[in-house]
Design an enzyme around this catalytic site. Structure first.
Site, PDB file in Angstrom:
ATOM      1  N   PHE A  25       0.856   1.963  -1.413  1.00  0.00           N
ATOM      2  CA  PHE A  25       0.993   2.874  -0.285  1.00  0.00           C
ATOM      3  C   PHE A  25       2.042   3.936  -0.580  1.00  0.00           C
ATOM      4  O   PHE A  25       3.113   3.631  -1.111  1.00  0.00           O
ATOM      5  CB  PHE A  25       1.441   2.119   0.973  1.00  0.00           C
ATOM      6  CG  PHE A  25       0.390   1.270   1.614  1.00  0.00           C
ATOM      7  CD1 PHE A  25      -0.406   1.771   2.635  1.00  0.00           C
ATOM      8  CD2 PHE A  25       0.207  -0.044   1.208  1.00  0.00           C
ATOM      9  CE1 PHE A  25      -1.372   0.980   3.238  1.00  0.00           C
ATOM     10  CE2 PHE A  25      -0.758  -0.845   1.804  1.00  0.00           C
ATOM     11  CZ  PHE A  25      -1.555  -0.331   2.822  1.00  0.00           C
ATOM     12  N   ASP A  26       1.736   5.162  -0.193  1.00  0.00           N
ATOM     13  CA  ASP A  26       2.769   6.178  -0.084  1.00  0.00           C
ATOM     14  C   ASP A  26       3.646   5.798   1.111  1.00  0.00           C
ATOM     15  O   ASP A  26       3.270   4.936   1.923  1.00  0.00           O
ATOM     16  CB  ASP A  26       2.111   7.547   0.116  1.00  0.00           C
ATOM     17  CG  ASP A  26       3.118   8.670   0.249  1.00  0.00           C
ATOM     18  OD1 ASP A  26       4.087   8.695  -0.535  1.00  0.00           O
ATOM     19  OD2 ASP A  26       2.949   9.508   1.148  1.00  0.00           O
ATOM     20  N   LEU A  27       4.797   6.450   1.255  1.00  0.00           N
ATOM     21  CA  LEU A  27       5.725   6.092   2.335  1.00  0.00           C
ATOM     22  C   LEU A  27       5.637   7.084   3.501  1.00  0.00           C
ATOM     23  O   LEU A  27       4.975   6.819   4.501  1.00  0.00           O
ATOM     24  CB  LEU A  27       7.147   6.005   1.781  1.00  0.00           C
ATOM     25  CG  LEU A  27       8.262   5.603   2.749  1.00  0.00           C
ATOM     26  CD1 LEU A  27       7.939   4.315   3.482  1.00  0.00           C
ATOM     27  CD2 LEU A  27       9.587   5.481   2.000  1.00  0.00           C
TER      28      LEU A  27
END
Length: 251
Positions: A25-27
């Protein structure tokens, strides 16, 4: 089972799950909505440096890329001004901006479902590693992730300097090397997430609830763009991981 803990109480995982399918996941814009904490902070830092901040659309475009690169691309800041602007931004963000964010509705349920399905999770972000971990801890979701890969803590590093990380491709590669999944898929809200995933031979689900401009994720080649995290399921992600050539589509 909900694995979120109150802020400051998130335990660090001391054992790793067996290797299997993985999701990165990106943040910002994917797990956590910064809710102005980034854009207002950048405007604050530029004003403090005597510069006029860009318009809101440009500030939103700066959410996701490395801050030093975004400042050079979208503002009149010169390379020698970057360290001071970043220091001013980080001071404001630590005291004010970070608390403005919130986990997107539906994300915690998604993380629970993925863990219950035996999927190993990681974070691949262009935020500095230490700050990324602090954000995950602040919002009570760090314990979901076996790996947090990010940019160096020294954000003002320029190309050619020791420790400089060029971009999302290298950060995703770092996360995959640490996670060692049998198959994997990236979830992110900007074109660099899609491009970095493709460079590492994995598919990317476009987080349409984030900061991408209209059409950005589809044009970058996201295998699927989803408007709401509540519509993402383990089955959807596993199918993308198994089919790297999935045609771009909208959900």
């Amino acid at each position: 089972m909900n694995r979120a803990w109150p802020p400051g109480m998130t335990p660090l995982r001391t054992t790793r799950r067996s290797n299997g399918p993985g999701v990165l996941f990106d943040l910002d814009g994917t797990l956590v909505d910064p809710a102005g904490g980034i854009t207002v902070g950048i405007a604050h830092a530029l004003t403090a440096a005597g510069m006029d901040p860009p318009d809101e659309a440009t500030l939103r475009a700066m959410v996701g890329p490395k801050l030093a690169d975004a400042l050079l691309t979208h503002t009149t800041a010169r390379p020698e001004q970057i360290p001071g602007i970043i220091a001013s931004y980080r001071q404001w963000y630590a005291t004010t901006g970070m608390a403005m964010g919130a986990v997107y509705p539906g994300i915690t349920d998604l993380l629970d479902a993925l863990v219950d399905a035996g999927i190993t999770l990681g974070v691949a972000t262009q935020k500095p590693r230490t700050i990324a971990r602090t954000i995950l801890q602040t919002h009570g979701i760090e314990a979901y992730f076996d790996v947090v890969a990010g940019a160096p803590d020294e954000e003002a590093l320029m190309p050619g300097e020791q420790g400089y990380t060029p971009g999302k491709t290298e950060i995703i590669a770092e996360a995959l090397a640490a996670l060692k999944p049998t198959t994997a898929v990236m979830v992110g809200d900007r074109a660099q997430d899609v491009e970095g995933a493709h460079a590492n031979d994995i598919a990317c689900l476009g987080a349409g609830w984030g900061y991408a401009s209209p059409g950005e994720l589809t044009e970058a080649g996201a295998a699927l763009v989803v408007a709401d995290p509540k519509d993402v399921t383990p089955g959807v992600l596993l199918s993308l991981a198994a089919n790297l050539q999935a045609a771009p589509q909208q959900r």
